[in-house]
Motif scaffolding. Structure first.
Motif, PDB file in Angstrom:
ATOM      1  N   ILE A   7       0.876  -1.026   0.215  1.00  0.00           N
ATOM      2  CA  ILE A   7       0.204  -0.070   0.018  1.00  0.00           C
ATOM      3  C   ILE A   7       0.828   1.267  -0.084  1.00  0.00           C
ATOM      4  O   ILE A   7       1.880   1.387   0.696  1.00  0.00           O
ATOM      5  N   LEU A  86      -2.243   2.805  11.492  1.00  0.00           N
ATOM      6  CA  LEU A  86      -2.627   2.341  10.195  1.00  0.00           C
ATOM      7  C   LEU A  86      -2.533   0.851  10.189  1.00  0.00           C
ATOM      8  O   LEU A  86      -3.474  -0.173   9.920  1.00  0.00           O
ATOM      9  N   TRP A  89      -4.661  -1.163  12.397  1.00  0.00           N
ATOM     10  CA  TRP A  89      -5.972  -1.162  12.088  1.00  0.00           C
ATOM     11  C   TRP A  89      -6.077  -2.238  10.788  1.00  0.00           C
ATOM     12  O   TRP A  89      -7.026  -2.825  10.670  1.00  0.00           O
ATOM     13  N   CYS A  90      -4.971  -2.198  10.088  1.00  0.00           N
ATOM     14  CA  CYS A  90      -5.212  -3.277   8.876  1.00  0.00           C
ATOM     15  C   CYS A  90      -5.069  -4.443   9.354  1.00  0.00           C
ATOM     16  O   CYS A  90      -5.128  -5.575   8.314  1.00  0.00           O
ATOM     17  N   PHE A  93      -7.446  -7.113   7.732  1.00  0.00           N
ATOM     18  CA  PHE A  93      -7.338  -7.835   6.309  1.00  0.00           C
ATOM     19  C   PHE A  93      -6.521  -8.858   6.429  1.00  0.00           C
ATOM     20  O   PHE A  93      -6.390  -9.689   5.478  1.00  0.00           O
ATOM     21  N   VAL A  97       0.914  -7.705   9.119  1.00  0.00           N
ATOM     22  CA  VAL A  97       1.210  -6.524   8.445  1.00  0.00           C
ATOM     23  C   VAL A  97       2.416  -5.804   8.931  1.00  0.00           C
ATOM     24  O   VAL A  97       2.918  -5.913  10.149  1.00  0.00           O
ATOM     25  N   PHE A 107       1.463  -6.144   3.348  1.00  0.00           N
ATOM     26  CA  PHE A 107       0.807  -7.189   3.905  1.00  0.00           C
ATOM     27  C   PHE A 107       1.251  -8.632   3.428  1.00  0.00           C
ATOM     28  O   PHE A 107       1.784  -8.732   2.090  1.00  0.00           O
ATOM     29  N   ILE A 126      -9.868  -3.197   0.644  1.00  0.00           N
ATOM     30  CA  ILE A 126      -8.860  -2.329   1.133  1.00  0.00           C
ATOM     31  C   ILE A 126      -8.996  -0.886   0.720  1.00  0.00           C
ATOM     32  O   ILE A 126      -8.896   0.090   1.443  1.00  0.00           O
ATOM     33  N   LYS A 129     -12.196   1.047   1.940  1.00  0.00           N
ATOM     34  CA  LYS A 129     -12.192   1.364   3.511  1.00  0.00           C
ATOM     35  C   LYS A 129     -10.904   2.313   3.852  1.00  0.00           C
ATOM     36  O   LYS A 129     -11.255   3.564   4.829  1.00  0.00           O
ATOM     37  N   LEU A 130      -9.602   2.194   3.234  1.00  0.00           N
ATOM     38  CA  LEU A 130      -8.813   3.159   3.341  1.00  0.00           C
ATOM     39  C   LEU A 130      -9.184   4.822   3.100  1.00  0.00           C
ATOM     40  O   LEU A 130      -8.944   5.899   3.552  1.00  0.00           O
TER      41      LEU A 130
END
Lengths: 497, 251
Positions: A7, A86, A89-90, A93, A97, A107, A126, A129-130
């Motif tokens: 990301i 972040l 929070w991820c 998924f 991470v 990821f 993803i 949501k981001l």
């Protein structure tokens, strides 16, 4: 074969500022910080970037180019904090991470995307949501970390590289996509090697000779022939225990049993993690919707069930079960490291380090309040009221010497005025009257002049005398101000042993 | 020559036998002396008033004061006692409602103020609760509580807690018009005396007190004039013993 997601947060810091100040979203906006005597841009948002502003540019030049530019001070360490937050929070998924400074996350998404119904839907979710959180992102998925990283930043076509494709995805990208140092990419461009396709078939020995071993490692990592290890972030462990009750509990015995059960579980977990709690909250959810709670604090981290139970028991009577409590929750919001050697040292060692002493103080603090416990250390002030300071912990050592000059055993919190007969100018008094009693002074020492500390408080100095009356009682008296000012006054401030 | 020496010898023998018998009786009564070498060495002549010539620990000592000046003198004498009691790493808890004790004065009595934890509560009831809790804490060496008055039952509770947990307690009773009976092991009264300076130099000399041991369990009530010089108790001279039949009955 693994699957990896990279990301790229294109405007991480400016996005964060825009979230707090939505009016910045539509304006050209940059962050600045001082460097070598001038202000330079450290981050620019999408609008500013479109107008040709970039990092390392002087703010003055940027303002000349874009007069309506918004500038704010950068916050140091903001990137690290944001990325960590972040990343945590991820974890929704994928369990693995990793932070990829300065502007990305990685990821390990192996075996995750089928839960979303395929790679497309996974990446879409993803991204959505981001973006809903307010971040502009580019997300790529590939078989290796290197390709995902390169495609996210430099890819033109689809950002999802199908499984099994490695070299084909890479060949059209510029050499920067290989995560190389700036001077290596510069050298490649100078040699006319603008895409990876141009040098990927060259002999490895000549590549190593010209660009070093690190270059080959990066290439191998991108192609998947060398394994890349991510260091994933660990989510913060929540020290909380719950006990739902089949029937509502309304008796004190029941509440105590529930507390003991929860404490045992929590303390076991704390002990295993070599942690101790400094604060614990015991909550009871009543069937009428109200929440009853009791809170305890400790002087040093503890996972001692009996001690914590004793602390709770002091105030457990304040819980009103009313019709009954259906759920008990015990949480420890403040946790600290608790090392085994500390335990060994504190137990039975005597003195201030003793664990039994801090347990006694915990009980006092819970029953009466922590404000009643005082411990004093010397402070670097001559003014008597300021010569001691409160210690912040039981272990704190004095940072300076205690005063050597004689000081009274008992000091009045506020000096009390006395009437005095004294020969002028600087002799000690002959007699003084305190609380309607005349004291004839037979012996005296002094004066000891103590000046006001003008940087703390304005006022006159004090001339202290140590005096003894005919019956042998010893006092500490002082004159406020000079004789010749005619507005001096005498006070009694303490009693000597 | 010989018969006189013989008489002295017999007298010495007699005194030895008597002290031996006394300590036997104390042992049979279940009285145990706690070893406190440092404190006894510092106390000098005072220790003779106590059973087995040793300052009793693990019990409650009561100090009676009426005026503020006496309070200061009592604090001074008590600080001297506590300094040898605490030793190198003892910890002291000082409980009170209106405390005037000024920590920087204590180093003069060899007592480090950072080894004292002060508990300043607002109610007398809390003082009693804290005192009892503290006496049950084996990590403490001594506990001092400033109280207004103390009932027999409370003093008994303190005394039992102190005996069980080997903590020594000191009660500073202020403003006592009538002195009620307590279960404390001893009762003291300290009042200030005019100080003396070396060679009559001007100025205030070392602290000097009249220390009265009004009551002591299994010992002899006495009084002394004591000076605190260079970190030591120095008795001026021994006054006549107050031990009389009447006192014994009252005690």
């Amino acid at each position: 074969m693994g699957r990896f997601v990279s990301i790229w947060f294109r405007y991480l810091r400016t996005d964060w500022f825009s979230l707090r100040q939505p009016e910045l979203k539509k304006l050209p906006f940059v962050l600045r910080s001082p460097s070598r005597g001038r202000m330079i841009i450290t981050a620019a948002n999408s609008v500013a970037a479109q107008q040709g502003l970039h990092c390392e540019m002087a703010v003055a030049d940027a303002k000349a180019l874009v007069p309506e530019l918004q500038v704010q001070d950068d916050i140091p360490d903001l990137t690290d904090k944001l990325l960590r937050r972040l990343a945590e929070w991820c974890i929704r998924f994928t369990p693995l991470v990793a932070i990829d400074p300065p502007d990305g996350l990685l990821f390990d998404a192996t075996g995750c995307s089928h839960l979303w119904g395929g790679d497309d839907k996974y990446i879409e979710d993803i991204t959505r949501k981001l973006q809903a959180r307010g971040y502009d992102v580019r997300i790529a998925m590939a078989d290796t970390v290197g390709i995902a990283w390169g495609v996210a930043r430099f890819g033109n076509g689809s950002l999802i590289i199908e499984s099994g494709i490695t070299i084909d995805a890479l060949v059209n990208l510029p050499p920067e996509a290989l995560r190389l140092e700036a001077d290596v990419t510069e050298r490649l461009h100078k040699l006319g090697l603008h895409t990876i396709r141009q040098f990927i078939r060259m002999p490895r020995t000549s590549l190593r000779r010209r660009f070093g071993q690190h270059f080959l490692q990066r290439l191998d990592k991108a192609l998947g022939s060398e394994i890349e290890i991510l260091s994933p972030v660990h989510p913060v462990e929540l020290y909380q225990e719950r006990l739902p009750c089949f029937d509502p509990v309304a008796t004190s015995t029941g509440i105590e049993m529930a507390l003991k059960e929860l404490l045992t579980k929590l303390c076991f977990r704390l002990q295993r993690g070599q942690k101790g709690l400094r604060k614990a909250i015991f909550k009871g959810y009543r069937i009428d919707g109200k929440v009853e709670k009791v809170e305890v604090g400790t002087n040093r981290p503890s996972h001692h069930v009996e001690h914590l139970l004793k602390l709770f028991q002091i105030n457990l009577g304040t819980i009103e079960p009313s019709l009954g409590i259906e759920l008990f929750v015990l949480e420890a919001p403040i946790i600290e490291e608790y090392l085994p050697q500390q335990e060994q040292m504190w137990n039975e060692s005597g003195g201030l380090e003793d664990i039994r002493l801090s347990e006694l103080l915990d009980r006092l603090a819970v029953r009466i309040g922590a404000h009643v416990i005082h411990r004093y250390l010397p402070d670097e002030h001559y003014w008597p009221e300021r010569s001691v300071k409160l210690a912040t912990s039981l272990q704190e050592k004095p940072s300076t010497q205690w005063p050597i000059k004689p000081r009274p055993v008992q000091l009045l919190p506020k000096p009390e005025p006395i009437e005095v007969t004294a020969p002028i100018p600087d002799y000690p008094p002959m007699l003084f009257r305190y609380k309607d009693k005349v004291h004839m002074i037979s012996k005296a020492d002094g004066p000891e002049r103590i000046e006001q500390e003008w940087w703390l408080q304005q006022g006159q100095h004090r001339d202290y005398y140590r005096v003894e009356d005919e019956e042998g009682r010893r006092y500490w008296i002082f004159r406020l101000g000079h004789y010749h000012d005619k507005i001096y006054q005498w006070f009694l401030h303490g009693f000597f042993a | 020559m010989l018969p006189e020496a013989g008489v002295i010898m017999i007298l010495n023998r007699k005194a030895d036998i008597l002290t031996e018998l006394q300590s036997d009786i104390l042992r049979l009564q279940g009285f145990r002396t706690v070893n406190n070498g440092l404190l006894d060495a510092d106390l000098g002549v005072i220790k003779q008033a106590f059973p087995n010539a040793s300052f009793p620990l693990s019990c409650i000592h009561e100090f009676i004061t009426s005026q503020q000046e006496h309070r200061a003198a009592t604090n001074g004498f008590l600080s001297g006692l506590l300094s040898s009691l605490l030793g190198v790493d003892g910890v002291l808890l000082w409980i009170g409602t209106s405390r005037y004790l000024f920590p920087p004065s204590l180093p003069a009595f060899n007592l480090s103020p950072e080894r004292i934890i002060f508990i300043d509560v607002s109610k007398q009831r809390d003082v009693h609760w804290v005192m009892e809790e503290a006496l049950k804490c084996k990590a403490l060496t001594a506990v001092v509580a400033e109280v207004k008055e103390i009932s027999f039952i409370e003093s008994r509770r303190f005394q039992l807690a102190a005996e069980q947990n080997k903590v020594t307690g000191f009660l500073l009773c202020h403003q006592t018009k009538k002195i009620s009976a307590t279960a404390c092991a001893s009762r003291w009264k300290v009042s200030p005396l005019p100080s003396e300076t070396i060679d009559d130099l001007p100025g205030v000399g070392s602290p000097k007190w009249h220390v009265e041991l009004m009551k002591v369990r299994n010992g002899k009530p006495q009084s002394w004039d004591i000076q605190w010089v260079d970190g030591k108790f120095v008795p001026i001279y021994k006054t006549v013993s107050l031990f009389t039949e009447q006192n014994q009955k009252a005690g």
